[in-house]
Write an enzyme that holds these catalytic residues in place. Structure first.
Site, PDB file in Angstrom:
ATOM      1  N   SER A  26      -4.895  -0.542  13.947  1.00  0.00           N
ATOM      2  CA  SER A  26      -5.695   0.681  14.146  1.00  0.00           C
ATOM      3  C   SER A  26      -6.176   0.704  15.586  1.00  0.00           C
ATOM      4  O   SER A  26      -6.387  -0.360  16.196  1.00  0.00           O
ATOM      5  CB  SER A  26      -6.916   0.662  13.221  1.00  0.00           C
ATOM      6  OG  SER A  26      -7.843   1.664  13.595  1.00  0.00           O
TER       7      SER A  26
ATOM      8  N   ASP B 105      -1.690  -7.147  -5.328  1.00  0.00           N
ATOM      9  CA  ASP B 105      -2.952  -7.052  -4.599  1.00  0.00           C
ATOM     10  C   ASP B 105      -2.783  -7.911  -3.353  1.00  0.00           C
ATOM     11  O   ASP B 105      -2.612  -9.130  -3.463  1.00  0.00           O
ATOM     12  CB  ASP B 105      -4.078  -7.602  -5.499  1.00  0.00           C
ATOM     13  CG  ASP B 105      -5.409  -7.725  -4.772  1.00  0.00           C
ATOM     14  OD1 ASP B 105      -5.489  -7.407  -3.569  1.00  0.00           O
ATOM     15  OD2 ASP B 105      -6.389  -8.148  -5.432  1.00  0.00           O
ATOM     16  N   VAL B 106      -2.805  -7.295  -2.177  1.00  0.00           N
ATOM     17  CA  VAL B 106      -2.571  -8.086  -0.957  1.00  0.00           C
ATOM     18  C   VAL B 106      -3.702  -9.076  -0.679  1.00  0.00           C
ATOM     19  O   VAL B 106      -3.582  -9.932   0.191  1.00  0.00           O
ATOM     20  CB  VAL B 106      -2.316  -7.197   0.293  1.00  0.00           C
ATOM     21  CG1 VAL B 106      -1.026  -6.410   0.156  1.00  0.00           C
ATOM     22  CG2 VAL B 106      -3.515  -6.301   0.591  1.00  0.00           C
TER      23      VAL B 106
ATOM     24  N   ALA C 274     -10.870  -7.193  12.205  1.00  0.00           N
ATOM     25  CA  ALA C 274      -9.669  -7.510  11.415  1.00  0.00           C
ATOM     26  C   ALA C 274      -8.430  -6.883  12.048  1.00  0.00           C
ATOM     27  O   ALA C 274      -7.378  -7.520  12.172  1.00  0.00           O
ATOM     28  CB  ALA C 274      -9.839  -7.024   9.980  1.00  0.00           C
ATOM     29  N   LYS C 275      -8.554  -5.629  12.496  1.00  0.00           N
ATOM     30  CA  LYS C 275      -7.382  -4.951  13.080  1.00  0.00           C
ATOM     31  C   LYS C 275      -7.018  -5.554  14.445  1.00  0.00           C
ATOM     32  O   LYS C 275      -5.845  -5.629  14.802  1.00  0.00           O
ATOM     33  CB  LYS C 275      -7.646  -3.445  13.194  1.00  0.00           C
ATOM     34  CG  LYS C 275      -7.777  -2.743  11.833  1.00  0.00           C
ATOM     35  CD  LYS C 275      -6.510  -2.853  11.003  1.00  0.00           C
ATOM     36  CE  LYS C 275      -6.552  -1.962   9.762  1.00  0.00           C
ATOM     37  NZ  LYS C 275      -5.323  -2.072   8.952  1.00  0.00           N
TER      38      LYS C 275
ATOM     39  N   GLY D  72       0.832  -1.210   0.000  1.00  0.00           N
ATOM     40  CA  GLY D  72       0.000   0.000   0.000  1.00  0.00           C
ATOM     41  C   GLY D  72       0.861   1.252   0.000  1.00  0.00           C
ATOM     42  O   GLY D  72       0.491   2.276   0.579  1.00  0.00           O
TER      43      GLY D  72
ATOM     44  N   TYR E 182     -13.914  -4.084  10.252  1.00  0.00           N
ATOM     45  CA  TYR E 182     -12.613  -3.404  10.251  1.00  0.00           C
ATOM     46  C   TYR E 182     -11.950  -3.574  11.618  1.00  0.00           C
ATOM     47  O   TYR E 182     -10.782  -3.951  11.732  1.00  0.00           O
ATOM     48  CB  TYR E 182     -12.828  -1.923   9.929  1.00  0.00           C
ATOM     49  CG  TYR E 182     -11.566  -1.085   9.884  1.00  0.00           C
ATOM     50  CD1 TYR E 182     -10.716  -1.137   8.783  1.00  0.00           C
ATOM     51  CD2 TYR E 182     -11.224  -0.233  10.942  1.00  0.00           C
ATOM     52  CE1 TYR E 182      -9.558  -0.365   8.728  1.00  0.00           C
ATOM     53  CE2 TYR E 182     -10.074   0.541  10.906  1.00  0.00           C
ATOM     54  CZ  TYR E 182      -9.246   0.475   9.793  1.00  0.00           C
ATOM     55  OH  TYR E 182      -8.102   1.234   9.750  1.00  0.00           O
TER      56      TYR E 182
HETATM   57  N1  LIG Z   1      -6.110   6.979   7.901  1.00  0.00           N
HETATM   58  C1  LIG Z   1      -6.549   6.554   9.086  1.00  0.00           C
HETATM   59  O1  LIG Z   1      -7.266   7.249   9.798  1.00  0.00           O
HETATM   60  C2  LIG Z   1      -6.112   5.191   9.591  1.00  0.00           C
HETATM   61  C3  LIG Z   1      -6.344   4.894  10.937  1.00  0.00           C
HETATM   62  C4  LIG Z   1      -5.959   3.663  11.436  1.00  0.00           C
HETATM   63  C5  LIG Z   1      -5.360   2.739  10.609  1.00  0.00           C
HETATM   64  N2  LIG Z   1      -5.155   3.040   9.300  1.00  0.00           N
HETATM   65  C6  LIG Z   1      -4.529   2.002   8.469  1.00  0.00           C
HETATM   66  O2  LIG Z   1      -3.422   2.535   7.781  1.00  0.00           O
HETATM   67  C7  LIG Z   1      -3.201   1.777   6.590  1.00  0.00           C
HETATM   68  C8  LIG Z   1      -2.995   2.729   5.423  1.00  0.00           C
HETATM   69  O3  LIG Z   1      -4.187   3.466   5.239  1.00  0.00           O
HETATM   70  P1  LIG Z   1      -4.218   4.971   4.705  1.00  0.00           P
HETATM   71  O4  LIG Z   1      -4.976   5.751   5.685  1.00  0.00           O
HETATM   72  O5  LIG Z   1      -2.871   5.421   4.291  1.00  0.00           O
HETATM   73  O6  LIG Z   1      -5.177   4.753   3.451  1.00  0.00           O
HETATM   74  P2  LIG Z   1      -5.060   5.164   1.919  1.00  0.00           P
HETATM   75  O7  LIG Z   1      -6.370   4.761   1.353  1.00  0.00           O
HETATM   76  O8  LIG Z   1      -4.588   6.565   1.768  1.00  0.00           O
HETATM   77  O9  LIG Z   1      -3.905   4.218   1.364  1.00  0.00           O
HETATM   78  C9  LIG Z   1      -4.083   2.835   1.259  1.00  0.00           C
HETATM   79  C10 LIG Z   1      -3.181   2.316   0.145  1.00  0.00           C
HETATM   80  O10 LIG Z   1      -3.371   0.901   0.096  1.00  0.00           O
HETATM   81  C11 LIG Z   1      -3.597   0.515  -1.257  1.00  0.00           C
HETATM   82  N3  LIG Z   1      -4.419  -0.682  -1.318  1.00  0.00           N
HETATM   83  C12 LIG Z   1      -5.757  -0.802  -1.081  1.00  0.00           C
HETATM   84  N4  LIG Z   1      -6.155  -2.060  -1.298  1.00  0.00           N
HETATM   85  C13 LIG Z   1      -5.049  -2.750  -1.669  1.00  0.00           C
HETATM   86  C14 LIG Z   1      -4.828  -4.104  -2.041  1.00  0.00           C
HETATM   87  N5  LIG Z   1      -5.839  -4.989  -2.102  1.00  0.00           N
HETATM   88  N6  LIG Z   1      -3.581  -4.474  -2.365  1.00  0.00           N
HETATM   89  C15 LIG Z   1      -2.549  -3.589  -2.326  1.00  0.00           C
HETATM   90  N7  LIG Z   1      -2.711  -2.289  -2.017  1.00  0.00           N
HETATM   91  C16 LIG Z   1      -3.951  -1.891  -1.689  1.00  0.00           C
HETATM   92  C17 LIG Z   1      -4.297   1.712  -1.892  1.00  0.00           C
HETATM   93  O11 LIG Z   1      -4.165   1.689  -3.321  1.00  0.00           O
HETATM   94  C18 LIG Z   1      -3.566   2.871  -1.239  1.00  0.00           C
HETATM   95  O12 LIG Z   1      -2.409   3.233  -1.948  1.00  0.00           O
HETATM   96  C19 LIG Z   1      -4.411   0.850   6.444  1.00  0.00           C
HETATM   97  O13 LIG Z   1      -4.071  -0.444   6.889  1.00  0.00           O
HETATM   98  C20 LIG Z   1      -5.432   1.475   7.368  1.00  0.00           C
HETATM   99  O14 LIG Z   1      -6.384   0.555   7.848  1.00  0.00           O
HETATM  100  C21 LIG Z   1      -5.508   4.245   8.776  1.00  0.00           C
END
Ligand SMILES: NC(=O)c1ccc[n+]([C@@H]2O[C@H](COP(=O)([O-])OP(=O)(O)OC[C@H]3O[C@@H](n4cnc5c(N)ncnc54)[C@H](O)[C@@H]3O)[C@@H](O)[C@H]2O)c1
Length: 250
Positions: A145, A64-65, A161-162, A14, A158
């Protein structure tokens, strides 16, 4: 911490946007050669190109994870750059539209488990055989998260899973403790990325009010913590779960 990952091979899933992109940039500044992976080819290529403009090494590898075969190929390809993998950040994940648990379809539930939990298991399964060898310490950082640390109404799958990612991290750390591989998790609170777009401006204003610091986190604030856990600066830390949440306690 700059230079503490000199020559290390670091994989970030990601890595095309948000926290993942900032993590790629951070690890590169720390000296790592970064394998940027994402399902989104354009964004992933862009992150790798951004790194290369600084003169550092970076490659994009599409994956794709949610596909076991993709994750397996990613690990194999990353290990070929320098005979192993030093850092693996399981960051890719999806949010989803808020819905109460009893209103969810089984397909919605399974989709979230696949992308936010099974994907992290596959990362671990395929990265670990390439880590901790020849005196090179391995470090895995899983992005969970704060939603996984307590009840999160409307975010059921969500949060589950986390919570699973937190538990996987704790078990994996114990299994790998004598194998020269550390495993830790970070639990961000609300961070300004497109994953929180599901909430409109007025909802986001309400969310901000609940954060003691009074604002959302930035992706680079999460990347700083990931960088610390990835580096030898945290060499006595494994199986730990760190919050970065602006003071919010769920
Ligand atoms: N932003 C928040 O508030 C927040 C809070 C807690 C946890 N998180 C976690 O942080 C991590 C990153 O999230 P973010 O906020 O940067 O989101 P984001 O949507 O900005 O980035 C996510 C990235 O993951 C990629 N992605 C999505 N599905 C995918 C797949 N199947 N295979 C490969 N890549 C894939 C997307 O293309 C994107 O580039 C996630 O695990 C999310 O759950 C985010």
């Amino acid at each position: 911490m700059n230079g503490s990952l000199k020559e290390a091979i670091a994989v970030v899933t990601g890595g095309g946007a948000g926290i993942g992109r900032e993590t790629c940039l951070k690890l590169s500044r720390m000296g790592a050669r970064v394998v940027v992976s994402d399902i989104d080819k354009n964004n992933g290529e862009e992150t790798a190109a951004l790194i290369r403009t600084t003169g550092a090494d970076a490659w994009f590898f599409p994956a794709d994870v949610g596909s076991e075969d993709d994750v397996k190929k990613l690990a194999k390809a990353a290990a070929e750059h320098n005979g192993g993998i030093d850092v693996w950040v399981s960051n890719a994940g999806i949010g989803g539209t808020p819905k109460k648990l009893h209103k969810l379809t089984t397909e919605e539930w399974n989709h979230m488990m696949l992308l936010d939990l099974t994907s992290v298991f596959w990362s671990h399964k395929y990265a670990v055989p390439h880590m901790g060898k020849k005196g090179r310490e391995g470090s895995i950082v899983n992005v969970a998260s704060i939603a996984g640390l307590g009840g999160s109404p409307g975010l059921g799958p969500y949060a589950v899973a986390k919570a699973g990612v937190v538990s996987l991290t704790q078990t994996a750390a114990l299994e790998m403790a004598k194998k020269n591989v550390r495993v830790n998790a970070v639990c961000p609170g609300w961070v300004q990325t497109k994953i929180i777009d599901f909430a409109g401006e007025s909802v986001q204003a309400e969310m901000r009010k609940q954060i003691p610091i009074g604002r959302f986190g930035t992706p680079s604030e999460i990347a700083s913590l990931i960088g610390f856990l990835a580096s030898p600066e945290s060499s006595f830390i494994t199986g730990s779960v760190y919050r970065a949440d602006g003071g919010i306690k769920t």
